[in-house]
Design an enzyme around this catalytic site. Structure first.
Site, PDB file in Angstrom:
ATOM      1  N   ARG A 243      39.107  47.045  37.034  1.00  0.00           N
ATOM      2  CA  ARG A 243      38.531  47.088  35.850  1.00  0.00           C
ATOM      3  C   ARG A 243      37.036  47.755  36.019  1.00  0.00           C
ATOM      4  NH1 ARG A 243      36.613  40.929  34.280  1.00  0.00           N
ATOM      5  NH2 ARG A 243      34.999  40.765  35.359  1.00  0.00           N
TER       6      ARG A 243
ATOM      7  N   GLU B 283      31.060  41.412  30.180  1.00  0.00           N
ATOM      8  CA  GLU B 283      30.099  41.455  31.263  1.00  0.00           C
ATOM      9  C   GLU B 283      29.747  42.716  31.726  1.00  0.00           C
ATOM     10  OE1 GLU B 283      32.202  37.119  33.345  1.00  0.00           O
ATOM     11  OE2 GLU B 283      32.984  39.190  34.089  1.00  0.00           O
TER      12      GLU B 283
ATOM     13  N   GLU C  46      32.127  31.733  28.895  1.00  0.00           N
ATOM     14  CA  GLU C  46      33.209  31.564  29.776  1.00  0.00           C
ATOM     15  C   GLU C  46      32.777  30.467  30.945  1.00  0.00           C
ATOM     16  OE1 GLU C  46      34.760  34.983  31.854  1.00  0.00           O
ATOM     17  OE2 GLU C  46      34.867  36.160  30.156  1.00  0.00           O
TER      18      GLU C  46
ATOM     19  N   GLU D 149      44.074  37.871  38.392  1.00  0.00           N
ATOM     20  CA  GLU D 149      43.447  36.671  37.995  1.00  0.00           C
ATOM     21  C   GLU D 149      44.656  35.705  37.746  1.00  0.00           C
ATOM     22  OE1 GLU D 149      39.242  37.658  35.669  1.00  0.00           O
ATOM     23  OE2 GLU D 149      40.941  37.925  34.620  1.00  0.00           O
TER      24      GLU D 149
ATOM     25  N   PHE E  74      45.707  33.447  39.761  1.00  0.00           N
ATOM     26  CA  PHE E  74      45.322  32.208  40.180  1.00  0.00           C
ATOM     27  C   PHE E  74      44.042  31.533  39.723  1.00  0.00           C
ATOM     28  CE2 PHE E  74      48.112  33.718  43.782  1.00  0.00           C
ATOM     29  CZ  PHE E  74      49.195  32.790  43.572  1.00  0.00           C
ATOM     30  N   HIS E  75      43.390  32.237  38.722  1.00  0.00           N
ATOM     31  CA  HIS E  75      42.215  31.817  38.163  1.00  0.00           C
ATOM     32  C   HIS E  75      42.766  30.740  37.190  1.00  0.00           C
ATOM     33  CE1 HIS E  75      38.558  31.415  35.632  1.00  0.00           C
ATOM     34  NE2 HIS E  75      38.291  32.490  36.499  1.00  0.00           N
TER      35      HIS E  75
END
EC number: 3.2.1.23
Length: 677
Positions: A121, A160, A317, A365, A367-368
């Site tokens: 990203r 971000e 977040e 992500e 496993f986030h």
């Protein structure tokens, strides 16, 4: 190049009547039949603010010039029909593959000259005019379509900014850096003076000769590196301002972007960004790579409040459990999610939002953690989400209240860039470690802290703590001298006042800008080898740093009892004007440090919160008119604590008369008076 700074401060234009529970939602990852289940569960949890279209560019613009809003329209209307407000992203955080394929010059280049490719990203150069043109075209489409939508509560620019692409060394960035330098200095003669280019034959004859501080065979010019950090922060801010300008042409809804006020983000100067935000928003994740993650969380929440000018802010977040990007991604223990969430709440957040709503099944992500985990609603995580939602609903008059502190701690991003540069006396000394050390001591003393930038007004505080402020401007030092002269108390730690804004050593003994105020003179610094320490007279240890210090008006408070500088003061105090100035010329062991800070706080008349300590946070938020107060107690320890309190405890629903009991690992919130008026 957009001129970033120097626009009128916008202030806090965002208000909410109720503390909000929110989330980041990615419906494009799920079939439509899942959406109805999602909004129903959001209502059950009490979610009232949902961020969408954060990474929506490829979905909204699948090919050049072709836009497809059908899916986003459907999601927006679905949320609106269920009474859920929108935190609407501009969708520009990651360009789609078609853009980087057609325009590979958009891609960022690292310090060693290699290109970073799509597949992750934020594969874009902050100075790229091609990226800017295409991203603003997307923002224009989004703003026109949704600018007056009744569900819209907040605009979310990009995402971000600079998380992965903050420093780009490509030729486009080099041209932009030269333009930034020409604007800053006006001439190469001024640049040469500022950078000290007489050293190592670096003198520039024209701005065209200047490059970004790319990878060199030896140590690069420190001021060149410092200015490149300043430039890079401004370049990212320019992207925010450009997107925000488009949004404001089509909408009067408040605009923000999500900061990353965390230990691992060091590339954006949020002090210069904050005045441009309609509300300050932050992303924060508990960082288990740090020795004291909860201390860093509290510091970052206080710093975010400082960036917001003491006004409420948005936690855009955080996580219900583990993240996916640390070497070992620890799950939160039972009760830990509530404790960490309430720590942000206590320190000024008026919205608690999570990444993300539903745990992803694919992608980087997957496993986030999420509010709705892979395990579904029959899970501990979901039950904790419901518990947090119920707590926020039980605080109807908390929104808009503020935190008051008697102690200020000075922190600067550009100081961090300069102080951590190569070729410093000891790479074992890291700036943020020193800041967090002093903050931890204040937290252990039960003291609420405001984090302020250098030069900020400090007359309303009883004590100002200045840890490791290596870079300081003359007027910033003058503010502190006047503060002490008028009766304030100051605590400065080592390697402070050493250089000016150009990273130029101040003439004379250290600590430079603070030498007269502190009444000490340092002939030479003597770093202490890693893993070793020196004994102090009367007990305690000195670590990482010592100084060949002589008194020049101050009195010795602690001295070295070991090593070549035995008998040399390491803690001093000078009475100056109507106040006093302390200096700590080493890193003290935690016990000695905490005792000293407690002594300094007591001498400054700082009020400590009874019951607070290293494992127990005690923070108050009060209504501006004084009609109500909320006392937050967060017990991170295993043992119960008791402290004086009166009012109504909102989690248990019980009255509190005289004493509040808080079990180990628990949170309590006491409202005074007992019921909202």
């Amino acid at each position: 190049m957009v001129e970033v700074a120097r626009t009128t401060t916008r202030g806090n234009r965002w208000r909410t009547d109720q503390v909000l529970l929110g989330c980041d939602y990615n419906p494009e990852q799920w079939p439509r039949e899942t959406w109805l289940e999602d909004v129903a569960l959001m209502q059950e949890a009490g979610v009232s603010l949902v961020a969408v279209n954060i990474f929506g560019w490829a979905d909204l613009q699948p090919t050049p010039g072709a836009y497809d809003f059908d899916r986003l329209d459907e999601v927006v209307e679905l949320l609106h029909q269920h009474g859920i407000g929108l935190n609407l992203g501009t969708g520009t955080a990651s360009p789609p593959p078609w853009l980087t394929t057609a325009h590979p010059e958009v891609l960022p280049v690292t310090i060693d000259g290699t290109t970073r490719w799509p597949g992750g990203r934020q594969a874009w150069c902050p100075s790229s005019p091609v990226y800017r043109e295409h991203s603003l075209a997307l923002v224009e489409q989004v703003a026109r379509r949704y600018g007056d939508h009744p569900a819209l509560r907040l605009w979310h620019v990009n995402n971000e900014l600079g998380c992965h692409n903050s420093l780009c060394y490509c030729d486009v960035s080099a041209d932009a850096f030269r333009a930034w330098l020409a604007h800053r200095y006006g001439s190469t003669d001024a640049l040469n003076r500022a950078w000290g280019t007489s050293f190592w034959s670096q003198r520039y004859g024209s701005f065209t000769e200047v490059l970004p501080p790319r990878l060199t065979l030896s140590t690069p010019n420190p001021t060149q590196v410092l200015d490149f950090h300043r430039f890079s922060s401004d370049a990212l801010l320019e992207q925010h301002l450009a997107e925000a300008e488009v949004l404001r042409r089509h909408s009067d809804i408040p605009v923000t972007t999500n900061f990353m006020v965390t230990a691992h983000q060091r590339d954006a100067d949020y002090w210069s960004w904050a005045p441009h935000m309609d509300v300050v928003a932050n992303d924060h994740y508990l960082d288990h790579r740090l020795p004291e993650p909860e201390t860093e969380l509290s510091f970052c929440a206080d710093l975010t409040r400082g960036l917001a000018g003491g006004q409420p802010w948005v936690l855009m977040e955080h996580s219900t459990g583990a993240v996916n990007w640390q070497p070992v991604n620890l799950a939160k223990e039972p009760g830990e999610m509530l404790r960490t969430s309430v720590s942000h709440l206590a320190r000024g957040a008026d919205a608690l939002c999570f990444f993300q709503w539903r745990a992803s099944r694919q992608g980087a992500e997957k496993f986030h953690s999420a509010m709705l985990p892979h395990a579904g609603t029959d899970s501990a995580t979901w039950r904790q989400v419901l518990e947090l939602g119920a707590l926020l609903r039980s605080l109807p008059d908390l929104a808009g209240t503020t935190v008051t502190a008697q102690v200020a701690l000075v922190f600067s991003y550009e100081n961090q860039w300069a102080a951590d540069a190569p070729a410093r006396p000891s790479e074992d000394v890291v700036h943020l470690d020193q800041v967090l050390s002093m903050y931890a001591a204040l937290r252990a003393a039960g003291v609420t802290v405001d984090v302020v930038r250098p030069g900020a007004p400090v007359d309303d505080y009883r004590l100002v703590v200045v840890p490791h402020l290596y870079l300081v401007r003359d007027h910033e030092a003058t503010v502190l001298e006047r503060f002490v002269d008028r009766g304030g108390h100051l605590l400065v730690t080592f390697f402070s006042g050493i250089v000016d804004e150009d990273d130029r050593i101040r003439s004379g003994p250290y600590p430079g800008a603070f030498r007269e105020l502190l009444g000490v003179a340092v002939d030479e610094v003597h770093p202490i080898l890693p893993g070793t320490s020196l004994a102090l007279a009367g007990g305690g240890q000195a670590r990482r740093w010592s100084e060949h210090l002589r008194l020049a008006g101050a009195t010795a408070h602690r001295e070295l009892a070991q090593g070549p500088l035995t008998g040399t003061p390491v803690v001093t105090r000078r009475h100056h004007g109507h106040g006093s100035a302390w200096y700590v010329a080493t890193e003290l062991d935690p016990i000695t440090r905490d005792a000293l800070v407690a002594e300094v706080c007591a001498g400054a008349g700082v009020d400590s919160e009874p019951g607070a300590g290293a494992d127990v946070e005690v923070v108050r938020r009060a209504a501006p008119d004084g009609t109500s107060e909320h006392l937050f107690v967060i017990n991170h320890g295993a043992e119960p604590v008791s402290l004086p309190a009166d009012g109504h405890e909102v989690l248990t629903g019980q009255p509190v008369t005289g004493t509040l009991h808080v079990p180990g690992g628990a949170v309590r919130v006491v409202r005074t008076p007992e019921e909202p008026s």
